[in-house]
Design a protein around this motif. Structure first.
Motif, mmCIF file in Angstrom:
data_model
loop_
_atom_site.group_PDB
_atom_site.id
_atom_site.type_symbol
_atom_site.label_atom_id
_atom_site.label_comp_id
_atom_site.label_asym_id
_atom_site.label_seq_id
_atom_site.Cartn_x
_atom_site.Cartn_y
_atom_site.Cartn_z
ATOM 1 N N LEU A 88 13.689 -7.320 50.100
ATOM 2 C CA LEU A 88 13.552 -8.757 50.311
ATOM 3 C C LEU A 88 12.116 -9.102 50.670
ATOM 4 O O LEU A 88 11.551 -10.081 50.169
ATOM 5 N N ALA A 89 11.509 -8.297 51.539
ATOM 6 C CA ALA A 89 10.129 -8.540 51.936
ATOM 7 C C ALA A 89 9.197 -8.376 50.735
ATOM 8 O O ALA A 89 8.246 -9.150 50.562
ATOM 9 N N ASP A 90 9.460 -7.374 49.884
ATOM 10 C CA ASP A 90 8.624 -7.150 48.706
ATOM 11 C C ASP A 90 8.728 -8.314 47.727
ATOM 12 O O ASP A 90 7.721 -8.766 47.174
ATOM 13 N N THR A 91 9.938 -8.822 47.491
ATOM 14 C CA THR A 91 10.096 -9.939 46.558
ATOM 15 C C THR A 91 9.423 -11.190 47.114
ATOM 16 O O THR A 91 8.831 -11.958 46.360
ATOM 17 N N ASN A 92 9.503 -11.411 48.388
ATOM 18 C CA ASN A 92 8.831 -12.558 48.985
ATOM 19 C C ASN A 92 7.315 -12.394 48.891
ATOM 20 O O ASN A 92 6.594 -13.361 48.705
ATOM 21 N N HIS A 93 6.846 -11.171 49.036
ATOM 22 C CA HIS A 93 5.413 -10.894 48.957
ATOM 23 C C HIS A 93 4.918 -11.122 47.520
ATOM 24 O O HIS A 93 3.817 -11.615 47.313
ATOM 25 N N MET A 94 5.741 -10.771 46.517
ATOM 26 C CA MET A 94 5.361 -10.923 45.116
ATOM 27 C C MET A 94 5.273 -12.396 44.728
ATOM 28 O O MET A 94 4.518 -12.757 43.832
ATOM 29 N N LYS A 95 6.020 -13.236 45.381
ATOM 30 C CA LYS A 95 6.034 -14.654 45.042
ATOM 31 C C LYS A 95 4.789 -15.383 45.529
ATOM 32 O O LYS A 95 4.508 -16.474 45.084
ATOM 33 N N LYS A 96 4.049 -14.773 46.425
ATOM 34 C CA LYS A 96 2.853 -15.412 46.954
ATOM 35 C C LYS A 96 1.814 -15.546 45.848
ATOM 36 O O LYS A 96 1.677 -14.691 44.993
ATOM 37 N N ILE A 97 1.061 -16.635 45.895
ATOM 38 C CA ILE A 97 0.024 -16.882 44.909
ATOM 39 C C ILE A 97 -1.191 -16.034 45.265
ATOM 40 O O ILE A 97 -1.675 -16.064 46.405
ATOM 41 N N PRO A 98 -1.702 -15.284 44.305
ATOM 42 C CA PRO A 98 -2.860 -14.440 44.611
ATOM 43 C C PRO A 98 -4.095 -15.305 44.857
ATOM 44 O O PRO A 98 -4.239 -16.401 44.333
ATOM 45 N N THR A 99 -4.995 -14.776 45.649
ATOM 46 C CA THR A 99 -6.233 -15.491 45.947
ATOM 47 C C THR A 99 -7.166 -15.392 44.751
ATOM 48 O O THR A 99 -6.912 -14.643 43.808
ATOM 49 N N LYS A 100 -8.264 -16.115 44.798
ATOM 50 C CA LYS A 100 -9.214 -16.095 43.699
ATOM 51 C C LYS A 100 -9.806 -14.699 43.544
ATOM 52 O O LYS A 100 -10.143 -14.041 44.512
ATOM 53 N N VAL A 101 -9.918 -14.304 42.287
ATOM 54 C CA VAL A 101 -10.488 -12.998 41.983
ATOM 55 C C VAL A 101 -11.901 -13.215 41.474
ATOM 56 O O VAL A 101 -12.128 -13.991 40.538
ATOM 57 N N GLU A 102 -12.846 -12.532 42.093
ATOM 58 C CA GLU A 102 -14.232 -12.659 41.674
ATOM 59 C C GLU A 102 -14.492 -11.657 40.560
ATOM 60 O O GLU A 102 -14.108 -10.484 40.667
ATOM 61 N N PRO A 103 -15.126 -12.095 39.473
ATOM 62 C CA PRO A 103 -15.389 -11.162 38.375
ATOM 63 C C PRO A 103 -16.441 -10.129 38.776
ATOM 64 O O PRO A 103 -17.383 -10.430 39.505
ATOM 65 N N GLN A 104 -16.246 -8.921 38.302
ATOM 66 C CA GLN A 104 -17.191 -7.856 38.598
ATOM 67 C C GLN A 104 -18.231 -7.813 37.487
ATOM 68 O O GLN A 104 -17.884 -7.798 36.302
ATOM 69 N N ILE A 105 -19.463 -7.777 37.851
ATOM 70 C CA ILE A 105 -20.541 -7.750 36.878
ATOM 71 C C ILE A 105 -20.942 -6.304 36.637
ATOM 72 O O ILE A 105 -21.290 -5.576 37.577
ATOM 73 N N GLU A 106 -20.876 -5.898 35.368
ATOM 74 C CA GLU A 106 -21.266 -4.535 35.028
ATOM 75 C C GLU A 106 -22.775 -4.496 34.816
ATOM 76 O O GLU A 106 -23.375 -5.428 34.296
ATOM 77 N N GLU A 107 -23.344 -3.399 35.205
ATOM 78 C CA GLU A 107 -24.783 -3.256 35.024
ATOM 79 C C GLU A 107 -25.073 -2.907 33.574
ATOM 80 O O GLU A 107 -24.298 -2.217 32.925
ATOM 81 N N LYS A 108 -26.211 -3.363 33.084
ATOM 82 C CA LYS A 108 -26.599 -3.147 31.693
ATOM 83 C C LYS A 108 -27.063 -1.712 31.436
ATOM 84 O O LYS A 108 -27.173 -1.298 30.303
ATOM 85 N N ASP A 109 -27.293 -0.938 32.488
ATOM 86 C CA ASP A 109 -27.788 0.425 32.311
ATOM 87 C C ASP A 109 -26.738 1.304 31.640
ATOM 88 O O ASP A 109 -27.080 2.202 30.871
ATOM 89 N N ASN A 110 -25.461 1.046 31.926
ATOM 90 C CA ASN A 110 -24.396 1.872 31.374
ATOM 91 C C ASN A 110 -23.978 1.408 29.973
ATOM 92 O O ASN A 110 -23.185 2.063 29.315
ATOM 93 N N ALA A 111 -24.503 0.296 29.510
ATOM 94 C CA ALA A 111 -24.113 -0.251 28.225
ATOM 95 C C ALA A 111 -24.688 0.581 27.092
ATOM 96 O O ALA A 111 -25.801 1.112 27.185
ATOM 97 N N ILE A 112 -23.943 0.681 25.994
ATOM 98 C CA ILE A 112 -24.391 1.429 24.820
ATOM 99 C C ILE A 112 -25.303 0.524 24.009
ATOM 100 O O ILE A 112 -24.949 -0.620 23.719
ATOM 101 N N PRO A 113 -26.464 1.015 23.625
ATOM 102 C CA PRO A 113 -27.364 0.166 22.831
ATOM 103 C C PRO A 113 -26.769 -0.074 21.445
ATOM 104 O O PRO A 113 -26.202 0.825 20.830
ATOM 105 N N PHE A 114 -26.922 -1.288 20.947
ATOM 106 C CA PHE A 114 -26.363 -1.650 19.652
ATOM 107 C C PHE A 114 -27.459 -2.288 18.815
ATOM 108 O O PHE A 114 -28.104 -3.259 19.223
#
Length: 131
Positions: A88-114
């Protein structure tokens, strides 16, 4: 004017011929259709009063009553109660609205050159037109 009268007669003759053919087709259609009796006329108000409609009482279907929820917590083991509470606690927890998710910025160093130019050249080599 001399040609007007003959043209008028020819047009009149054609119209008459079309009309006569139409009449013949209508007569054939009437013969093909079976003779159906005329629809019954609705009874007049005086006839309606003389004809009494007998309404038979009908049995009503009983509406099923949902069973009452009884607390069986007395009969349940303690582990089952804890598990149910946790679910019951898990189902109530799942119904909660998630908070804002901040996008993670990937560094360009790991990117494959194209290189687009090199990609077009390799594509032309692999997909030769004379295959």
């Amino acid at each position: 004017m001399e040609n007007f009268l003959p043209a008028l007669l020819i047009i009149g003759g054609v119209i008459y011929k079309i009309y006569s053919e139409y009449q013949k087709e209508q007569e054939k259609a009437r013969r093909r259709m079976p003779q159906t009796p005329p629809p019954p006329t609705p009874p007049t108000p005086s006839e309606q009063q003389s004809q009494r409609t007998v309404i038979e009482p009908t049995m009503s279907i009983p509406i099923p009553v949902p069973p009452k929820k009884t607390e069986r917590t007395r009969d349940m083991p303690e582990e089952v109660r804890k598990t149910r509470e946790k679910r019951l606690a898990d189902t109530n927890h799942m119904k909660k609205i998630p908070t804002k998710v901040e996008p993670q910025i990937e560094e360009k160093d790991n990117a494959i050159p194209f290189d687009l130019r090199e990609a077009v050249i390799q594509s032309a080599i692999l997909n030769r037109p004379y295959q």
